[in-house]
Design an enzyme around this catalytic site. Structure first.
Site, short mmCIF file in Angstrom:
data_model
loop_
_atom_site.label_atom_id
_atom_site.label_comp_id
_atom_site.label_asym_id
_atom_site.label_seq_id
_atom_site.Cartn_x
_atom_site.Cartn_y
_atom_site.Cartn_z
N CYS A 30 -34.69 30.75 -36.39
CA CYS A 30 -34.60 29.29 -36.41
C CYS A 30 -35.89 28.67 -36.93
CB CYS A 30 -34.33 28.75 -35.01
SG CYS A 30 -32.76 29.24 -34.30
N ILE A 31 -35.78 27.41 -37.34
CA ILE A 31 -36.94 26.65 -37.83
C ILE A 31 -37.14 25.44 -36.94
CG2 ILE A 31 -37.95 25.35 -39.74
CD1 ILE A 31 -37.54 28.14 -40.66
#
Length: 169
Positions: A30-31
């Site tokens: 994820c970011i």
């Protein structure tokens, strides 16, 4: 002034006008995106999970995808008074935490790399280039963003907290 601390969970976006501390825990592929308009003191944080929404399915959580989460984050900030041209961002995450074979670094299975690319492209469409970036590799991260100072920090399970970016000049 009371500072509100918010854990930004997967596929979530939170915004504030004024004091606040945002934390994205456990960013594997994820970011985490930290954003602020330092003039209006409107800030936000998004926890993006995947590069693109599915064309044939409705999107119930825009922050789940880069192509819907970035516009939603910017829109939410603008509704609180931010001006797009002044928004400053930093990103962290996009690790390759799962191995699927010898070619996984270039394959469709490297969700982390695909997320980094999708988030960067979506930000570029809005004229935004990350002031700080700590992406890739194979270690998950936690990013914390303190609105008052504009300081975003990042740490991994194998490292101490370090500066990611100062989003206020």
């Amino acid at each position: 002034m009371t500072t509100t601390a918010v854990i930004v969970g997967m596929a979530e976006i939170h915004v504030t006008k004024g004091a606040g501390v945002f934390t994205c825990l456990g960013l594997g592929s994820c970011i985490g995106i930290c954003a602020i308009d330092p003039i209006t003191n409107v800030a936000g944080c998004a926890h993006i999970m995947l590069p693109e929404s599915f064309a044939d399915k409705p999107v119930d959580k825009p922050a789940k995808f880069a192509n819907t989460g970035i516009p939603e984050l910017i829109g939410m900030m603008e509704r609180l008074g931010a001006e797009r041209s002044r928004i400053v961002v930093a990103i962290a995450g996009g690790a390759q935490v799962f191995k699927f074979g010898s070619d996984c670094a270039t394959s469709k299975h490297d969700i982390g790399a695909r997320n980094v690319s999708a988030v960067t492209e979506a930000l570029n469409r809005y004229g935004l280039e990350p002031k700080g970036s700590d992406v890739g590799g194979s270690n998950g991260r936690t990013v914390t963003f303190t609105v008052e100072t504009g300081i975003a920090t990042v740490r991994t399970a194998i490292s101490t907290e370090k500066p990611l970016a100062t989003l206020r000049d």
